[in-house]
Design an enzyme around this catalytic site. Structure first.
Site, PDB file in Angstrom:
ATOM      1  N   LYS A   1     -11.620  -0.238   5.923  1.00 17.02           N
ATOM      2  CA  LYS A   1     -11.958  -0.849   4.623  1.00 17.02           C
ATOM      3  C   LYS A   1     -13.005  -1.775   4.983  1.00 17.02           C
ATOM      4  O   LYS A   1     -14.126  -1.587   5.473  1.00 17.02           O
ATOM      5  CB  LYS A   1     -10.796  -1.529   3.908  1.00 17.02           C
ATOM      6  CG  LYS A   1      -9.515  -0.431   4.204  1.00 17.02           C
ATOM      7  CD  LYS A   1      -9.717   0.796   3.138  1.00 17.02           C
ATOM      8  CE  LYS A   1      -9.014   1.850   3.228  1.00 17.02           C
ATOM      9  NZ  LYS A   1      -7.540   1.573   3.145  1.00 17.02           N
TER      10      LYS A   1
ATOM     11  N   ASP B   1      -0.263  -7.565   6.010  1.00 10.58           N
ATOM     12  CA  ASP B   1      -1.464  -6.558   6.146  1.00 10.58           C
ATOM     13  C   ASP B   1      -2.575  -7.375   5.435  1.00 10.58           C
ATOM     14  O   ASP B   1      -2.198  -7.954   4.190  1.00 10.58           O
ATOM     15  CB  ASP B   1      -0.924  -5.501   5.180  1.00 10.58           C
ATOM     16  CG  ASP B   1      -1.938  -4.345   5.082  1.00 10.58           C
ATOM     17  OD1 ASP B   1      -3.254  -4.853   5.008  1.00 10.58           O
ATOM     18  OD2 ASP B   1      -1.732  -3.184   4.992  1.00 10.58           O
TER      19      ASP B   1
ATOM     20  N   TYR C   1       0.777  -1.155  -0.081  1.00 13.36           N
ATOM     21  CA  TYR C   1       0.050   0.133   0.024  1.00 13.36           C
ATOM     22  C   TYR C   1       0.948   1.235   0.137  1.00 13.36           C
ATOM     23  O   TYR C   1       1.926   1.418   0.810  1.00 13.36           O
ATOM     24  CB  TYR C   1      -0.784  -0.131   1.186  1.00 13.36           C
ATOM     25  CG  TYR C   1      -1.714   1.334   1.576  1.00 13.36           C
ATOM     26  CD1 TYR C   1      -2.655   1.584   0.681  1.00 13.36           C
ATOM     27  CD2 TYR C   1      -1.534   1.937   2.604  1.00 13.36           C
ATOM     28  CE1 TYR C   1      -3.429   2.788   0.996  1.00 13.36           C
ATOM     29  CE2 TYR C   1      -1.943   3.245   2.785  1.00 13.36           C
ATOM     30  CZ  TYR C   1      -3.073   3.402   2.018  1.00 13.36           C
ATOM     31  OH  TYR C   1      -3.821   4.664   2.167  1.00 13.36           O
TER      32      TYR C   1
END
Ligand SMILES: *Cc1c(COP(=O)(O)O)cnc(C)c1O
Length: 409
Positions: free
Chosen positions: A212, A187, A122
């Site tokens: 999210k 993650d 990310y």
């Protein structure tokens, strides 16, 4: 542990609510106290000591102060830990706060300041590690290079699977083996514990941007790390000192989000799989990135991740301009960053989520990332169909008019 709730779906609904009946309530109470009445200094002090060391409040001394403990947030933590099959979990004010605390805890626990970061990551994580703010030395590498990248000073190996935005799958247990005893953080934001539980494959720390899928409705920012009791205590110590707390209202909403997480993720995944398949044969779409397609992680589907998930990336034949036009033309999809909510989103990673990533590791400018929501698949397909068609025609018209002789331009 939640009595009688054995399956994942039952746990999602009941975990963290074990004492509600005894309390005589049906919904978890929201405790907004910033401070707590002390029975006396001695008992309060002993409880403070326990929490400052990363432990729980003591029954006689209470929670003392909200930076040390909040019962509403603790319910969410307990529930998430049960879903991730870890002993405990620690929540933070955002995914990036969770990542920051994980690196600080790893440095404090292990003594070294070397981090191995497996790309792609990310954009915010890539940037945080490179920023110098955490005073770590970082080796960026690919999954197969982890064994060579680790040193005696490595305090943490960071990996993300499925990767953002390419959705490549990485073998977690292979990374754990290659890390040879160094702590591994996975993650798990894209997969969620519904599809993948990294701790079962040897991960020490399992991180989520709870913003999210866990929240799932686009109205909460939060982060959480699931881990064993020792790591959780280390993370709580960091949180107590640095103060990146999850607000109790956010803790309540995230806990509520967990109850519908399995049905949301599975339904979104079903729609995404159908759209990914359809997109492969759309004119103007050069490539579709989705787990399982074109051999991406085929061996890991079923073994590590139970399904391909609900994120899709596409590469447009007409490059950057073409990608931009698609985001302009969608009607039901919202052109916005973030992901994992009940409504479908589309965004351009190179321009937005991955903007801070150095150019050599940045995704192509012709790539768009789609987060598939809970709308009807036929409506999403129709929206993409019209946006892709309009974007191609727009390109041809513009190209034709600029090339046309005597057009006055
Ligand atoms: C969004 C995201 C983060 C950062 O989380 P925030 O809640 O925005 O701070 C970290 N990892 C992944 C994979 C993400 O998608």
């Amino acid at each position: 542990m939640t009595k009688g709730a054995r399956s994942f779906d039952s746990l999602a609904v009941h975990a963290g609510r074990e004492d509600l009946t005894r309390l005589g309530v049906h919904a978890p109470p929201i405790d907004l106290s910033s401070t707590n009445p002390l029975p006396d200094s001695e008992a309060g002090g002993a409880s403070y000591e326990s929490m400052a060391g990363g432990g729980r409040p003591l029954a006689e001394g209470g929670a003392v102060y909200a930076r040390l403990w909040n019962p509403t947030v603790a319910r969410f933590e307990s529930a998430l830990a049960q879903l991730e099959r870890t002993e405990d979990a620690v929540a933070f004010s955002s995914g990036m706060a969770a990542m920051t605390a994980s690196v600080l805890a790893a440095k404090a626990e292990r003594g070294g300041r070397h981090v191995v970061a497996v790309r792609p990551l990310y954009g915010g994580t890539d940037h945080l590690l490179a920023s110098g703010l955490l005073d770590v030395e970082v080796t960026y590498c690919e999954p197969h290079q982890v064994a060579d990248a680790v040193t005696a000073h490595t305090c943490l190996v960071v990996v993300e699977t499925p990767a953002n935005p390419t959705l490549e799958l990485t073998d977690i247990s292979a990374v754990v083996t290659a890390a040879a005893g160094r702590p591994v953080l996975v993650d798990n934001t894209f997969a969620t514990p519904v599809l993948q539980q990294p701790a079962l494959h040897g991960a020490d720390l399992v991180l989520h941007s709870a913003t999210k899928y866990l929240g799932g409705h686009g109205d909460v920012v939060g982060g959480v790390v699931a881990a064993d009791a020792g790591w959780s205590a280390a993370l709580r110590r960091v949180r107590a000192v640095t103060g990146a707390l999850l607000h109790p209202l956010a803790g309540y909403l995230l806990h509520r989000g967990l109850a519908t997480l399995p049905i949301r993720v599975r339904t979104q995944q079903e729609t995404a799989a159908e759209l990914a398949d359809w997109l492969r044969f759309r004119p103007g779409v050069r490539e579709v990135y989705y787990p399982g397609l074109d051999g991406n992680g085929a061996a890991l589907l079923g073994r590590q991740m139970s399904g391909p998930g609900a994120m899709i990336s596409i590469r447009l034949a007409g490059g950057h301009e073409h990608a931009m036009r698609v985001t302009d033309r969608v009607q039901l999809f919202t052109h916005a960053v973030s992901l994992g909510g009940v409504d479908s989103l589309i965004e351009h990673p190179a321009a937005l989520t991955h903007r801070p990533v150095p150019e050599e590791a940045r995704p192509g400018a012709d790539i768009l990332r789609l987060s598939i929501g809970l709308e009807g698949v036929e409506d999403l397909r129709a929206d993409l169909d019209q946006a892709l068609a309009a974007a191609s025609t727009g390109g041809l018209v513009e190209a034709a008019s600029s090339a046309a002789p005597g057009s006055g331009r």
